[in-house]
Design an enzyme around this catalytic site. Structure first.
Site, PDB file in Angstrom:
ATOM      1  N   SER A  97       0.843  -1.201   0.000  1.00  0.00           N
ATOM      2  CA  SER A  97       0.000   0.000   0.000  1.00  0.00           C
ATOM      3  C   SER A  97       0.873   1.244   0.000  1.00  0.00           C
ATOM      4  O   SER A  97       1.997   1.235   0.522  1.00  0.00           O
ATOM      5  CB  SER A  97      -0.844  -0.027   1.283  1.00  0.00           C
ATOM      6  OG  SER A  97      -1.416   1.236   1.508  1.00  0.00           O
ATOM      7  N   TYR A 154      -1.526  -0.835  10.922  1.00  0.00           N
ATOM      8  CA  TYR A 154      -1.808  -1.407   9.597  1.00  0.00           C
ATOM      9  C   TYR A 154      -0.620  -1.143   8.662  1.00  0.00           C
ATOM     10  O   TYR A 154      -0.080  -2.057   8.032  1.00  0.00           O
ATOM     11  CB  TYR A 154      -3.098  -0.805   9.027  1.00  0.00           C
ATOM     12  CG  TYR A 154      -3.282  -1.075   7.551  1.00  0.00           C
ATOM     13  CD1 TYR A 154      -3.578  -2.357   7.095  1.00  0.00           C
ATOM     14  CD2 TYR A 154      -3.136  -0.060   6.593  1.00  0.00           C
ATOM     15  CE1 TYR A 154      -3.726  -2.623   5.734  1.00  0.00           C
ATOM     16  CE2 TYR A 154      -3.286  -0.305   5.244  1.00  0.00           C
ATOM     17  CZ  TYR A 154      -3.581  -1.583   4.817  1.00  0.00           C
ATOM     18  OH  TYR A 154      -3.718  -1.839   3.472  1.00  0.00           O
ATOM     19  N   LYS A 157       2.334  -3.730   6.811  1.00  0.00           N
ATOM     20  CA  LYS A 157       2.712  -3.795   5.390  1.00  0.00           C
ATOM     21  C   LYS A 157       4.223  -3.626   5.238  1.00  0.00           C
ATOM     22  O   LYS A 157       4.867  -4.317   4.446  1.00  0.00           O
ATOM     23  CB  LYS A 157       1.990  -2.707   4.586  1.00  0.00           C
ATOM     24  CG  LYS A 157       0.495  -2.911   4.476  1.00  0.00           C
ATOM     25  CD  LYS A 157       0.152  -4.126   3.625  1.00  0.00           C
ATOM     26  CE  LYS A 157      -1.325  -4.389   3.554  1.00  0.00           C
ATOM     27  NZ  LYS A 157      -1.682  -5.660   2.932  1.00  0.00           N
TER      28      LYS A 157
END
Ligand code: NAD
Ligand code: UFG
Length: 343
Positions: free
Chosen positions: A130, A154, A158
């Site tokens: 992302s 989050y 990643k």
């Protein structure tokens, strides 16, 4: 040639399954339906005219994953499965470390074990990363060489998975990994049969706007109009999920065709403000989108858009769809399925 899609029943995975079939691959969807609905499989069959294989289960179950890999012998795996709500990750970091990092470790272990049994199978993996790994970028457009940072668990998950993949590739040069850093995926399948189906109140702009247009929510809260952007609202690189799906096909084809791993941005290279999206959606739906200016949302950046040149150079891929098409396809999906897959 089979491709295993972990999280393949989800928003991006389901659109990628269609694109893979159209490109001549045979997707196998693996999902535990934690954030998706089994009806997606029916919709996939309606769109593509053929049934799509389903493996129902959890990526955290490494032994079961090995069994799935042994039975299907996919030429590649696309790893979509994971949790993705930024706010929830701040409140429940361990959920994200467990499911996202734990899920990736489990998948890599299963792929390594199956590869050790049969070295004619090359471990080939495409990973859903992302633009969140760029944190608050110093400038735009963002190239892949920008420094990475994280502002929430989050994003941290990643970043850690990207680093783990690099370490696995360094340890075993047989691995081929394509890391795709998505910008802001929006839109839906043009048939209106598949789209984004958030549970509860949407966190993201486009599904929220769509729910306002269909009359489920009264108005949009625009989080800040005092950013240093042309109209003061946040600017993002919205990319049609159909373009994103095509990017996964290009990534798999590139990995199957040559040996190096790569990391690329998947974005359009164009920024649109919150108000641009509101106006485009009003045009697409023919409905007014009432909005109120609200305070800035914690953790938001002013602007974020991609330099997509590397994806064009390495994969021959570039985004084709305009913001108007993103809104038109979202509206077709939302108006035909006002409560998503839950009917
Ligand atoms: P999604 O929630 O629609 O899809 C994820 C799927 O994974 C769901 O079907 C869910 O049921 C499944 N899943 C979750 N945990 C699982 C587990 N342990 N075992 C098996 N299945 C599991 O999300 P999406 O928007 O399609 O995103 C796919 C990937 O792309 C995610 O990794 C996400 O972090 C990443 N990504 C998404 C966006 C975005 O804005 N949508 C942006 C950047 C990156
Ligand atoms: N926004 C509003 N009102 C809303 C929702 C969003 O004004 O109700 C604004 C935000 O402030 C931002 C823009 O709309 O300016 C886009 O917000 P989104 O929540 O749709 O998307 P983000 O760019 O914040 O985040 C998305 C994904 C993340 C990912 C990030 C970078 O949700 O998972 O892109 O790729 F990390």
């Amino acid at each position: 040639m089979k491709i295993l899609l972990t999280g393949g029943a989800g928003y991006i995975g389901s659109h990628t399954a269609v694109a893979l079939i159209e490109a001549g691959f045979e997707p196998v969807v693996l999902d535990n339906f934690a954030n998706s609905h089994p009806l997606v499989l029916d919709r996939l069959a309606r769109i593509t005219g053929r049934p799509v294989s389903l493996e129902r289960g959890d990526v955290l179950d490494t032994a079961w994953l090995q069994d799935v890999l042994r039975r299907h012998r996919p030429v590649g795996v696309i790893h979509f499965a994971g949790d993705k709500a930024v706010g929830e990750s701040v409140a429940q970091p361990l959920k994200y470390f467990h499911n996202n990092i734990g899920g990736a470790v489990s998948l890599m272990r299963a792929m390594s074990a199956v590869h050790a049994e049969d070295t004619t199978l090359t471990p080939t993996l495409v990973f859903s990363s992302s633009a969140t790994v760029y944190g608050d970028p110093a400038s735009v457009p963002i190239t892949e060489s920008f420094p990475r940072s994280h502002t929430n668990p989050y994003g941290h998950s990643k970043l850690v998975i990207e680093d783990m993949l690099a370490a696995v590739c360094a340890a075993n040069p047989a691995w081929r990994v394509g890391t795709l850093r998505y910008f802001n995926p929006v839109g839906a399948h043009p048939s209106g049969l598949m789209g984004e189906d958030p549970s509860g109140i949407p966190n993201n702009l486009m599904p929220y706007v769509a729910q306002v247009a269909v009359g489920q929510r009264e108005h949009l809260n625009v989080y800040g109009n005092d950013y240093p952007t042309p109209d003061g609202t946040g600017v993002r690189d919205y990319i049609h999920v159909q373009d994103l799906a095509a990017g996964h096909v290009a990534a798999i084809q590139a990995l199957l065709g040559r040996s190096e791993s790569f990391t690329v941005n998947l974005g359009t290279g164009q920024g649109h403000s919150v108000l641009d999206v509101v106006h485009a959606f009003e045009k697409a739906s023919g409905r007014p989108i009432p909005y109120q200016i609200a305070p800035r949302r914690a953790g938001d950046v002013a602007q974020c858009w991609a330099d997509p040149a590397l994806a064009l150079r390495l994969l021959g891929w570039q985004a084709k769809h305009s913001l108007d098409e993103m809104c038109a396809d979202t509206w077709r999906w939302q108006s035909a399925n006002p409560t998503g897959y839950r009917g």
